[in-house]
Design a protein around this motif. Structure first.
Motif: not given
Length: 381
Positions: A200-203, A278-281, A299-306
């Motif tokens: 996610g280097c462009g965010g 990113p919140e992406s598997q 891990v920095v992101s925290f998607p709702e479903r992990g």
């Protein structure tokens, strides 16, 4: 008495309120906050940055601590001290410029988190008396009022002085995005010359992370999968190698590194660490696939479903999965100094406070960089 009742201050201020999940912000005039706690200060907000967490919160996905309504968002902002309480313990004075993170607002100072001393393994942690993990504290912009307003009460123990060569707009984005990715890089525990990948280097966090990592002397690999973020990463990431995940498989990157190093064993080929933004598997899997044996996945992101984690990677490749929330007060100040000294700057677009909903609409277009409310802008800007 220097307080928000000071006759030199206006009686009312403008603030943007979130009144329900998935609804636009509403601009209203309200009284200025008061400052009576000895640790607190009243600041005039100069810039307030929009973070992905603001979008998560507004969508009702901030669990287990959703806000109460009406709510003033923004947990990364910067401003100027305008008033102190009559009895003050603040090291700052009226006129000082400070950066304000979302971190713990009024930590209890007595729980096991606050009472813990830094270990030798985590010398960057906060000293006793404060912890970002304090279960009894609040956080500006999350479950306490944040920076989308003209004036804010802040805890003087949690803010950082702004270096002279940083503007309020540049500082605001460092108060969450900057310190978070800087802390994640520090948690990689890498030496100059070792390899790190930023998914996610462009965010917002990613393009700052690329710059920080290059200036730390690391070999930097950035990965993204959308045109605009990839262009942005290429513009700011002098010295980094940027990969389009749509066209280049992780196994190709690993094989390329093996050829460069003259290595043949898969376990000895790849990156030393990756940071998952990113919140992406798919992003998580791609990042782990880039690692050599014994590599670290931060891990920095925290998607709702992990995330689904492969036990084979953890057991047979000794991959470490490490969470990273945000930096300590020590790292907050270090981030600002590092950015000021090494010319690390976010790519920023600014909006006046009255156009916060336009900013949110722009955010959802996913063009990368950071979007900031600049209080110096007029409605027509």
């Amino acid at each position: 008495m220097a307080s928000s009742s000071d006759p030199k201050l206006p009686p009312l201020m403008k603030a943007q309120f979130l009144e329900a999940f998935n609804k636009p912000y509403v601009l209203r005039s309200v009284p200025l906050p008061t400052v009576t706690d000895p640790h607190d200060m009243l600041i005039k907000v100069d810039a307030a940055s929009y973070c992905h967490t603001d979008a998560v919160l507004a969508a009702g996905q901030m669990r287990p601590n959703p806000p109460s309504f009406p709510h003033i968002g923004c947990h990364e902002f910067a401003g100027t001290v305008v008033a102190l309480p009559e009895i003050s313990t603040s090291p700052f004075q009226v006129g000082d410029r400070v950066g304000v993170p979302g971190r713990a607002f009024h930590p209890c100072g007595t729980c096991f988190e606050c009472a813990s001393s830094p270990t030798a393994e985590d010398a960057d942690a906060d000293p006793p008396g404060y912890s970002v993990y304090c279960p009894r504290s609040q956080n500006n912009g999350i479950d306490a009022p944040g920076g989308f307003r003209e004036y804010a009460a802040v805890d003087s123990r949690q803010v950082a002085p702004i270096p002279e060569n940083l503007s309020a707009v540049d500082t605001a984005v460092l108060m969450c995005a900057g310190v978070t990715v800087y802390a994640a890089l520090k948690r990689c525990r890498l030496k100059p010359g070792q390899r790190v990948g930023i998914m996610g280097c462009g965010g917002g966090l990613g393009h700052l992370g690329l710059q920080f990592a290059v200036q730390m002397g690391l070999e930097v690999w950035g990965v993204d999968n959308a045109d605009a973020p990839l262009r942005l990463a290429g513009e700011v990431a002098s010295g980094a190698r940027v990969i389009d995940a749509r066209n280049v498989d992780a196994t190709e990157v690993v094989a390329r590194l093996g050829r460069e190093d003259g290595k043949q064993d898969r376990g000895d080929m790849g990156l030393d660490a990756v940071i998952i933004l990113p919140e992406s598997q798919d992003a998580f899997d791609y990042g782990v696939s880039l690692l050599r044996n014994h590599g670290k996945c931060i891990v920095v992101s925290f998607p709702e479903r992990g995330f689904h984690v492969s036990a084979r990677d953890v057991v047979f490749r000794d991959i470490s999965i490490i969470g990273s929330l945000v930096g300590s007060n020590k790292l907050l100040r270090e981030t600002l100094q590092f950015a000021a000294q090494n010319n690390v700057r976010a790519v920023i677009r600014t909006f006046p406070l009255s156009r916060l909903n336009d900013l949110v609409a722009e955010y959802h277009k996913g063009r990368g960089g950071k979007l900031v409310i600049d209080m110096a802008l007029s409605d027509g800007s």
